[in-house]
Design a protein around this motif. Structure first.
Motif, PDB file in Angstrom:
ATOM      1  N   PRO A  48       0.829  -1.205   0.000  1.00 25.18           N
ATOM      2  CA  PRO A  48       0.000   0.000   0.000  1.00 25.18           C
ATOM      3  C   PRO A  48       0.868   1.262   0.000  1.00 25.18           C
ATOM      4  CG  PRO A  48      -0.043  -1.049   2.153  1.00 25.18           C
ATOM      5  CD  PRO A  48       0.708  -1.962   1.234  1.00 25.18           C
ATOM      6  N   LEU A  49       0.424   2.251  -0.728  1.00 23.42           N
ATOM      7  CA  LEU A  49       1.106   3.534  -0.769  1.00 23.42           C
ATOM      8  C   LEU A  49       0.426   4.430   0.262  1.00 23.42           C
ATOM      9  CD1 LEU A  49       3.253   5.189  -2.260  1.00 23.42           C
ATOM     10  CD2 LEU A  49       1.507   5.813  -3.912  1.00 23.42           C
ATOM     11  N   ILE A  50       1.203   4.920   1.210  1.00 29.54           N
ATOM     12  CA  ILE A  50       0.666   5.716   2.307  1.00 29.54           C
ATOM     13  C   ILE A  50       1.015   7.193   2.087  1.00 29.54           C
ATOM     14  CG2 ILE A  50       0.699   6.069   4.812  1.00 29.54           C
ATOM     15  CD1 ILE A  50      -0.466   3.362   3.945  1.00 29.54           C
ATOM     16  N   VAL A  51       0.035   8.048   2.330  1.00 29.69           N
ATOM     17  CA  VAL A  51       0.216   9.492   2.161  1.00 29.69           C
ATOM     18  C   VAL A  51       0.275  10.132   3.543  1.00 29.69           C
ATOM     19  CG1 VAL A  51      -0.833  11.595   1.253  1.00 29.69           C
ATOM     20  CG2 VAL A  51      -1.021   9.451  -0.025  1.00 29.69           C
ATOM     21  N   ARG A  52       1.318  10.950   3.769  1.00 32.94           N
ATOM     22  CA  ARG A  52       1.411  11.711   5.019  1.00 32.94           C
ATOM     23  C   ARG A  52       0.829  13.094   4.760  1.00 32.94           C
ATOM     24  NH1 ARG A  52       3.260  11.317   9.914  1.00 32.94           N
ATOM     25  NH2 ARG A  52       4.505   9.463   9.535  1.00 32.94           N
ATOM     26  N   LYS A  53      -0.283  13.374   5.440  1.00 33.48           N
ATOM     27  CA  LYS A  53      -0.982  14.642   5.274  1.00 33.48           C
ATOM     28  C   LYS A  53      -0.190  15.767   5.948  1.00 33.48           C
ATOM     29  CE  LYS A  53      -4.900  14.395   3.997  1.00 33.48           C
ATOM     30  NZ  LYS A  53      -5.477  14.582   2.689  1.00 33.48           N
ATOM     31  N   LEU A  58      -1.663   9.835   8.659  1.00 32.80           N
ATOM     32  CA  LEU A  58      -1.403   8.955   7.530  1.00 32.80           C
ATOM     33  C   LEU A  58      -2.714   8.486   6.923  1.00 32.80           C
ATOM     34  CD1 LEU A  58       1.435   6.751   9.068  1.00 32.80           C
ATOM     35  CD2 LEU A  58       1.674   8.691   7.528  1.00 32.80           C
ATOM     36  N   GLN A  59      -2.691   8.316   5.603  1.00 32.54           N
ATOM     37  CA  GLN A  59      -3.892   7.909   4.882  1.00 32.54           C
ATOM     38  C   GLN A  59      -3.459   7.099   3.664  1.00 32.54           C
ATOM     39  OE1 GLN A  59      -6.163  11.048   2.723  1.00 32.54           O
ATOM     40  NE2 GLN A  59      -7.698  10.666   4.325  1.00 32.54           N
ATOM     41  N   ALA A  60      -4.240   6.109   3.283  1.00 29.48           N
ATOM     42  CA  ALA A  60      -3.928   5.331   2.084  1.00 29.48           C
ATOM     43  C   ALA A  60      -4.092   6.215   0.850  1.00 29.48           C
ATOM     44  CB  ALA A  60      -4.857   4.118   1.984  1.00 29.48           C
ATOM     45  N   PHE A  61      -3.214   6.033  -0.131  1.00 27.53           N
ATOM     46  CA  PHE A  61      -3.306   6.778  -1.386  1.00 27.53           C
ATOM     47  C   PHE A  61      -4.628   6.438  -2.052  1.00 27.53           C
ATOM     48  CE2 PHE A  61      -2.722   7.020  -5.997  1.00 27.53           C
ATOM     49  CZ  PHE A  61      -2.309   8.330  -6.132  1.00 27.53           C
ATOM     50  N   ASP A  62      -5.337   7.470  -2.492  1.00 27.03           N
ATOM     51  CA  ASP A  62      -6.645   7.282  -3.120  1.00 27.03           C
ATOM     52  C   ASP A  62      -6.646   7.981  -4.469  1.00 27.03           C
ATOM     53  OD1 ASP A  62      -9.292   7.064  -3.852  1.00 27.03           O
ATOM     54  OD2 ASP A  62     -10.091   7.959  -2.012  1.00 27.03           O
ATOM     55  N   ARG A  63      -6.492   7.195  -5.521  1.00 21.61           N
ATOM     56  CA  ARG A  63      -6.436   7.771  -6.866  1.00 21.61           C
ATOM     57  C   ARG A  63      -7.747   8.450  -7.240  1.00 21.61           C
ATOM     58  NH1 ARG A  63      -4.476   5.034 -11.104  1.00 21.61           N
ATOM     59  NH2 ARG A  63      -5.898   5.977 -12.565  1.00 21.61           N
ATOM     60  N   HIS A  64      -8.867   7.996  -6.671  1.00 27.33           N
ATOM     61  CA  HIS A  64     -10.166   8.605  -6.970  1.00 27.33           C
ATOM     62  C   HIS A  64     -10.246  10.021  -6.397  1.00 27.33           C
ATOM     63  CE1 HIS A  64     -11.489   4.832  -8.592  1.00 27.33           C
ATOM     64  NE2 HIS A  64     -11.141   4.223  -7.474  1.00 27.33           N
ATOM     65  N   LYS A  65      -9.653  10.220  -5.236  1.00 26.40           N
ATOM     66  CA  LYS A  65      -9.636  11.540  -4.613  1.00 26.40           C
ATOM     67  C   LYS A  65      -8.793  12.501  -5.466  1.00 26.40           C
ATOM     68  CE  LYS A  65      -8.697  13.605  -0.113  1.00 26.40           C
ATOM     69  NZ  LYS A  65      -8.210  13.330   1.249  1.00 26.40           N
ATOM     70  N   GLU A 100       9.202   4.137  -1.999  1.00 22.71           N
ATOM     71  CA  GLU A 100       8.952   4.705  -0.672  1.00 22.71           C
ATOM     72  C   GLU A 100       7.520   4.351  -0.305  1.00 22.71           C
ATOM     73  OE1 GLU A 100       9.583   8.900  -0.981  1.00 22.71           O
ATOM     74  OE2 GLU A 100      11.617   8.650  -1.730  1.00 22.71           O
ATOM     75  N   ARG A 101       7.323   3.791   0.848  1.00 26.26           N
ATOM     76  CA  ARG A 101       5.962   3.402   1.253  1.00 26.26           C
ATOM     77  C   ARG A 101       5.153   4.602   1.718  1.00 26.26           C
ATOM     78  NH1 ARG A 101       5.139  -1.585   4.692  1.00 26.26           N
ATOM     79  NH2 ARG A 101       3.055  -1.014   4.062  1.00 26.26           N
ATOM     80  N   GLU A 102       5.847   5.675   2.112  1.00 25.43           N
ATOM     81  CA  GLU A 102       5.165   6.851   2.635  1.00 25.43           C
ATOM     82  C   GLU A 102       5.572   8.073   1.814  1.00 25.43           C
ATOM     83  OE1 GLU A 102       5.714   9.236   6.673  1.00 25.43           O
ATOM     84  OE2 GLU A 102       5.127   7.146   6.994  1.00 25.43           O
ATOM     85  N   VAL A 103       4.574   8.806   1.312  1.00 25.99           N
ATOM     86  CA  VAL A 103       4.828   9.974   0.473  1.00 25.99           C
ATOM     87  C   VAL A 103       4.079  11.167   1.059  1.00 25.99           C
ATOM     88  CG1 VAL A 103       4.639  10.918  -1.848  1.00 25.99           C
ATOM     89  CG2 VAL A 103       4.946   8.474  -1.547  1.00 25.99           C
ATOM     90  N   PRO A 104       4.762  12.295   1.256  1.00 27.41           N
ATOM     91  CA  PRO A 104       4.058  13.477   1.771  1.00 27.41           C
ATOM     92  C   PRO A 104       3.139  14.090   0.716  1.00 27.41           C
ATOM     93  CG  PRO A 104       6.428  13.899   1.567  1.00 27.41           C
ATOM     94  CD  PRO A 104       6.194  12.495   1.137  1.00 27.41           C
ATOM     95  N   THR A 105       2.021  14.665   1.155  1.00 23.76           N
ATOM     96  CA  THR A 105       1.081  15.288   0.225  1.00 23.76           C
ATOM     97  C   THR A 105       1.734  16.429  -0.544  1.00 23.76           C
ATOM     98  OG1 THR A 105       0.252  16.725   1.975  1.00 23.76           O
ATOM     99  CG2 THR A 105      -1.008  14.735   1.503  1.00 23.76           C
ATOM    100  N   VAL A 106       2.702  17.081   0.072  1.00 21.18           N
ATOM    101  CA  VAL A 106       3.401  18.182  -0.594  1.00 21.18           C
ATOM    102  C   VAL A 106       4.060  17.670  -1.874  1.00 21.18           C
ATOM    103  CG1 VAL A 106       5.315  19.814  -0.365  1.00 21.18           C
ATOM    104  CG2 VAL A 106       3.780  19.418   1.549  1.00 21.18           C
ATOM    105  N   GLN A 107       4.687  16.524  -1.786  1.00 20.64           N
ATOM    106  CA  GLN A 107       5.360  15.927  -2.938  1.00 20.64           C
ATOM    107  C   GLN A 107       4.343  15.556  -4.025  1.00 20.64           C
ATOM    108  OE1 GLN A 107       7.461  12.230  -2.092  1.00 20.64           O
ATOM    109  NE2 GLN A 107       9.299  13.112  -3.014  1.00 20.64           N
ATOM    110  N   ILE A 108       3.232  14.989  -3.631  1.00 25.42           N
ATOM    111  CA  ILE A 108       2.195  14.606  -4.588  1.00 25.42           C
ATOM    112  C   ILE A 108       1.640  15.853  -5.274  1.00 25.42           C
ATOM    113  CG2 ILE A 108      -0.103  13.590  -4.854  1.00 25.42           C
ATOM    114  CD1 ILE A 108       0.657  11.696  -2.521  1.00 25.42           C
ATOM    115  N   GLY A 109       1.336  16.874  -4.503  1.00 26.93           N
ATOM    116  CA  GLY A 109       0.798  18.112  -5.063  1.00 26.93           C
ATOM    117  C   GLY A 109       1.737  18.755  -6.065  1.00 26.93           C
ATOM    118  N   GLU A 110       3.025  18.769  -5.753  1.00 24.40           N
ATOM    119  CA  GLU A 110       4.009  19.361  -6.671  1.00 24.40           C
ATOM    120  C   GLU A 110       4.102  18.559  -7.962  1.00 24.40           C
ATOM    121  OE1 GLU A 110       5.516  22.303  -6.368  1.00 24.40           O
ATOM    122  OE2 GLU A 110       4.523  22.612  -4.445  1.00 24.40           O
ATOM    123  N   LEU A 111       4.054  17.223  -7.849  1.00 23.16           N
ATOM    124  CA  LEU A 111       4.098  16.383  -9.046  1.00 23.16           C
ATOM    125  C   LEU A 111       2.861  16.593  -9.915  1.00 23.16           C
ATOM    126  CD1 LEU A 111       5.478  13.062  -7.536  1.00 23.16           C
ATOM    127  CD2 LEU A 111       6.654  14.564  -9.144  1.00 23.16           C
TER     128      LEU A 111
END
Length: 152
Positions: A48-53, A58-65, A100-111
């Protein structure tokens, strides 16, 4: 592989082929005891890919969101839904490839913003205004000036 019908633990593989665009292997088997045939599917088990808010939770990555956020940013823009789905799929694949099992939301948002900027500038500014939580018009103008400077 245990026989679906009689439970015997041994079978032979008659046919193997890829399914689901190569993400699954489909095997046709025959039981060595009852000679009945059955099909099995093999998939790679993904961790599972975990997102650090931002607040540390922590929250599971949700592609639908993520997809719904992109759809809102692209509302009334000439962007096909398939292009947004491809963007989300590519982003998820890149995140998983980082191992990486844990990804910060900041990183996701920038990508997301990096990719969205190349798709549609208006959608990019919409997404950035929500993601970066622009507090005033000055911050909004800074983002627009950065976009214009990048274009020139």
């Amino acid at each position: 592989m245990q026989c679906f019908y009689c439970g015997h633990p041994e079978s032979k593989v008659l046919e193997t082929r890829a399914a689901e665009e190569g993400r699954t292997i489909r095997r046709r088997r025959e039981c060595l005891t009852c000679n009945r045939r059955f099909t099995t599917l093999e998939r790679v088990e993904e961790a599972p890919l975990i997102v650090r808010k931002k607040d540390g939770t922590l929250q599971a990555f949700d592609r639908h969101k993520l997809m719904s956020g992109l759809v809102k940013a692209c509302e009334k823009r000439p962007i096909p839904l398939e292009q947004l789905e491809a963007l989300v799929t590519a982003l998820e694949r890149d995140l998983r490839n980082r191992c990486e099992r844990e990804v910060p939301t900041v990183q996701i948002g920038e990508l997301v913003m990096e990719r969205l900027r190349d798709v549609d500038e208006v959608a990019y500014v919409r997404f950035a205004s929500v993601y970066r939580q622009f507090k005033d018009i000055g911050r909004f103008l800074e983002e627009l000036e950065g976009l214009l400077a990048r274009k020139n």
